[in-house]
Design a protein around this motif. Structure first.
Motif, mmCIF file in Angstrom:
data_model
loop_
_atom_site.group_PDB
_atom_site.id
_atom_site.type_symbol
_atom_site.label_atom_id
_atom_site.label_comp_id
_atom_site.label_asym_id
_atom_site.label_seq_id
_atom_site.Cartn_x
_atom_site.Cartn_y
_atom_site.Cartn_z
ATOM 1 N N CYS A 371 35.599 10.806 67.085
ATOM 2 C CA CYS A 371 34.706 9.867 67.776
ATOM 3 C C CYS A 371 34.725 8.499 67.099
ATOM 4 N N PHE A 372 34.653 8.498 65.779
ATOM 5 C CA PHE A 372 34.707 7.233 65.046
ATOM 6 C C PHE A 372 36.044 6.521 65.267
ATOM 7 N N SER A 373 37.135 7.285 65.307
ATOM 8 C CA SER A 373 38.452 6.679 65.514
ATOM 9 C C SER A 373 38.532 5.991 66.870
ATOM 10 N N GLY A 374 37.988 6.641 67.898
ATOM 11 C CA GLY A 374 37.972 6.026 69.214
ATOM 12 C C GLY A 374 37.186 4.729 69.218
ATOM 13 N N TYR A 375 36.075 4.713 68.494
ATOM 14 C CA TYR A 375 35.224 3.523 68.399
ATOM 15 C C TYR A 375 35.952 2.394 67.659
ATOM 16 N N PHE A 376 36.566 2.716 66.524
ATOM 17 C CA PHE A 376 37.299 1.699 65.758
ATOM 18 C C PHE A 376 38.446 1.114 66.579
ATOM 19 N N CYS A 377 39.163 1.984 67.310
ATOM 20 C CA CYS A 377 40.301 1.512 68.106
ATOM 21 C C CYS A 377 39.848 0.561 69.210
ATOM 22 N N ALA A 378 38.693 0.838 69.799
ATOM 23 C CA ALA A 378 38.173 -0.017 70.864
ATOM 24 C C ALA A 378 37.940 -1.439 70.356
ATOM 25 N N TYR A 379 37.647 -1.582 69.066
ATOM 26 C CA TYR A 379 37.444 -2.898 68.459
ATOM 27 C C TYR A 379 38.740 -3.476 67.881
ATOM 28 N N GLY A 380 39.834 -2.752 68.069
ATOM 29 C CA GLY A 380 41.093 -3.226 67.513
ATOM 30 C C GLY A 380 41.244 -2.943 66.037
ATOM 31 N N LEU A 381 40.372 -2.080 65.503
ATOM 32 C CA LEU A 381 40.397 -1.743 64.078
ATOM 33 C C LEU A 381 41.049 -0.377 63.856
ATOM 34 N N SER A 382 42.164 -0.156 64.530
ATOM 35 C CA SER A 382 42.831 1.141 64.420
ATOM 36 C C SER A 382 43.358 1.394 63.007
ATOM 37 N N MET A 383 43.484 0.334 62.204
ATOM 38 C CA MET A 383 43.944 0.514 60.829
ATOM 39 C C MET A 383 42.957 1.359 60.026
ATOM 40 N N VAL A 384 41.673 1.298 60.389
ATOM 41 C CA VAL A 384 40.675 2.128 59.701
ATOM 42 C C VAL A 384 40.991 3.601 59.923
ATOM 43 N N SER A 385 41.332 3.942 61.177
ATOM 44 C CA SER A 385 41.683 5.330 61.485
ATOM 45 C C SER A 385 42.936 5.757 60.734
ATOM 46 N N PHE A 386 43.887 4.853 60.645
ATOM 47 C CA PHE A 386 45.115 5.151 59.907
ATOM 48 C C PHE A 386 44.811 5.444 58.444
ATOM 49 N N ILE A 387 43.957 4.628 57.852
ATOM 50 C CA ILE A 387 43.635 4.776 56.422
ATOM 51 C C ILE A 387 42.943 6.096 56.141
ATOM 52 N N HIS A 388 41.893 6.415 56.929
ATOM 53 C CA HIS A 388 41.143 7.639 56.600
ATOM 54 C C HIS A 388 41.996 8.889 56.817
ATOM 55 N N ASN A 389 42.876 8.862 57.825
ATOM 56 C CA ASN A 389 43.738 10.023 58.037
ATOM 57 C C ASN A 389 44.800 10.142 56.951
ATOM 58 N N ALA A 390 45.366 9.013 56.540
ATOM 59 C CA ALA A 390 46.378 9.039 55.481
ATOM 60 C C ALA A 390 45.789 9.553 54.172
ATOM 61 N N VAL A 391 44.582 9.094 53.836
ATOM 62 C CA VAL A 391 43.920 9.538 52.605
ATOM 63 C C VAL A 391 43.642 11.039 52.653
ATOM 64 N N SER A 392 43.145 11.512 53.794
ATOM 65 C CA SER A 392 42.800 12.931 53.892
ATOM 66 C C SER A 392 44.036 13.820 53.806
ATOM 67 N N ILE A 393 45.149 13.333 54.364
ATOM 68 C CA ILE A 393 46.385 14.115 54.325
ATOM 69 C C ILE A 393 46.938 14.193 52.905
ATOM 70 N N VAL A 394 46.989 13.047 52.251
ATOM 71 C CA VAL A 394 47.597 12.972 50.919
ATOM 72 C C VAL A 394 46.754 13.679 49.858
ATOM 73 N N PHE A 395 45.418 13.550 49.971
ATOM 74 C CA PHE A 395 44.559 14.064 48.907
ATOM 75 C C PHE A 395 43.860 15.383 49.239
ATOM 76 N N ALA A 396 44.022 15.893 50.469
ATOM 77 C CA ALA A 396 43.332 17.134 50.806
ATOM 78 C C ALA A 396 44.211 18.112 51.589
ATOM 79 N N ARG A 397 44.615 17.759 52.792
ATOM 80 C CA ARG A 397 45.284 18.716 53.672
ATOM 81 C C ARG A 397 46.535 19.342 53.053
ATOM 82 N N ILE A 398 47.491 18.498 52.665
ATOM 83 C CA ILE A 398 48.755 19.033 52.158
ATOM 84 C C ILE A 398 48.611 19.674 50.777
#
Length: 448
Positions: A371-398
């Motif tokens: 939901c937050f990602s959709g909101y950020f993208c609507a404002y053109g701030l899709s880089m925020v979504s990129f950052i939080h997903n990249a951090v979660s992948i590198v430091f948690a998921r994998i």
């Protein structure tokens, strides 16, 4: 066929827009699951594994296409909200031109890399031939997969979430019939599943073109709108590229987890593949809320109604959390039963049940950051979504999945926990980013 999403009850608007979207996602998921279900009726574990691995690669590709198309949905939505008809048509035309060129180039590259992709996936030896056949045929259909998703993104940006639902319904119906013909009738195995998928997607796109032309569903568009314009393309890619990359990273994380499972043997690989499909069903609500928030917020931002955009985020988050908690609780009791719908092997069912009980909690946390990602993208701030997903992948998921695969060899439950752990980290980052946005409204041009 534009629809105004900037007036009336926010709750009703969310439901009006999201329900057809939810049904579209359900049909698209059913479309993918049909291959796995039908192949399991006529073939053994090796064919099931081939289809599950091949369909995961195709899902990754589709998700990245949808992510890139988010830029089109946002640009069209803003233009519609601001009542700028000319800009909306330019965004539509440039979207079609851009993605058709990308799809043709992508098809050539993917066909050249099919064997390398199968090797990278650590596909069990018994399933290699089937996976190669499945992917080769599906890669040929990439332009049609792209076409369907672009048509969907255009209509959703215009506020129409019903038309894409009808188009995917056509594909779903043909896919089920063709799967039984090719897999059950002709005994083509994984190749038959791929043929059913590719042909049905092609039929769906052809039907959508006929309907759009006959009903003149995009009024006022001309050949001139399809001529590439640097400013339009830049705005589409500015939003779409970070989303596509982040979605690609997420899918890479899933692929890495699949590789860990594949290295543990055929039963683990089949169990993870089946659960991934089941999770796809449970993720229908969170996924529909992501797209709903982005489309509705984009129109409201274009109309200058920022408070209404925040309300959309709030209500969508409440919906997805409520659904996620119910789904996670239910799967603690029904995990094996759900896996057994797609497998008869006792080991696969048991392992799949363990994986599901851990993984299913991602419905709660992923739903929030969607939901937050959709909101950020609507404002053109899709880089925020990129950052939080990249951090979660590198430091948690994998890393968590690797640790679980290496040190907990008797159970898939610890591997399942890696996904919700990563999503929880994403939620924390999203909340912090949202607070930052509210404190810097003037600089970002956001007003209540």
């Amino acid at each position: 066929m534009e629809k105004n999403l900037t007036t009336g009850s926010v709750w009703k608007t969310i439901l009006y827009f999201s329900l057809p979207y939810l049904l579209s996602y359900f049909l698209q998921t059913l479309y993918g699951m049909a291959d796995l279900f039908i192949i399991g009726q006529f073939n053994g574990v090796e064919s099931t594994t081939a289809v599950s691995i091949g369909s995961q690669v195709m899902h990754m590709l589709t998700v990245m296409i949808v992510g890139l198309a988010m830029g089109s949905t946002v640009m069209i939505g803003r233009a519609v909200g601001a009542k700028e008809k000319r800009q909306a048509n330019l965004a539509v035309g440039n979207t079609v031109t851009l993605f058709m060129l990308l799809s043709v180039a992508g098809t050539v590259l993917l066909l050249c890399a099919v064997n390398a992709i199968v090797n990278v996936m650590s596909t069990p030896a018994e399933a290699v031939a089937g996976t190669v056949s499945y992917l080769t045929i599906c890669f040929v259909g990439v332009p049609f997969i792209t076409a369907y998703n672009i048509i969907s993104s255009i209509f959703r940006g215009m506020g129409d979430s019903k038309s894409p639902m009808y188009f995917i319904a056509v594909a779903c119906a043909f896919n089920i019939v063709l799967d039984y013909v090719f897999i059950g009738g002709f005994g083509l195995g994984a190749a038959g599943a791929a043929l059913g998928t590719t042909i049905s997607q092609t039929i769906s796109v052809l039907v959508s073109f006929i309907v759009i032309r006959k009903r003149k569903m995009i009024p006022g568009i001309s050949a001139q709108d399809f001529k590439p314009q640097r400013a339009i393309l830049r705005n589409i890619l500015k939003v779409g590229v970070p989303v596509a990359i982040q979605d690609g990273f997420i899918q890479i994380a899933f692929v890495v987890i699949t590789i860990f499972a594949n290295q543990r043997g055929l039963h683990d690989a089949a169990a993870v593949g089946i659960v991934e499909k089941l999770i796809g069903i449970l993720f229908l609500v969170p996924s529909s809320m992501l797209s709903t928030v982005s489309a509705l917020s984009a129109q409201n931002i274009g109309a200058g109604k920022h408070d209404r955009a925040r309300q959309t985020l709030r209500y969508a988050t409440i919906i997805t959390i409520s659904f996620g908690v119910i789904a996670a609780a239910a799967m603690q009791f029904a995990a094996e039963w759900a896996v057994a719908l797609f497998a008869e092997d006792g080991a696969v069912i048991s392992l799949g049940g363990e994986y599901m009980r851990g993984y299913v909690w991602d419905c709660v946390f992923a739903g929030v950051h969607f939901c937050f990602s959709g909101y950020f993208c609507a404002y053109g701030l899709s880089m925020v979504s990129f950052i939080h997903n990249a951090v979660s992948i590198v430091f948690a998921r994998i890393p968590l999945a690797y640790i679980a695969a290496k040190y907990f060899t008797d159970s898939l439950f610890p591997m399942g926990i890696a996904a919700p752990a990563g999503s929880l980290l994403s939620v924390i980052i999203c909340v912090l980013a949202f607070i930052w946005m509210n404190r810097h409204q003037e600089r970002l041009g956001i007003y209540s």
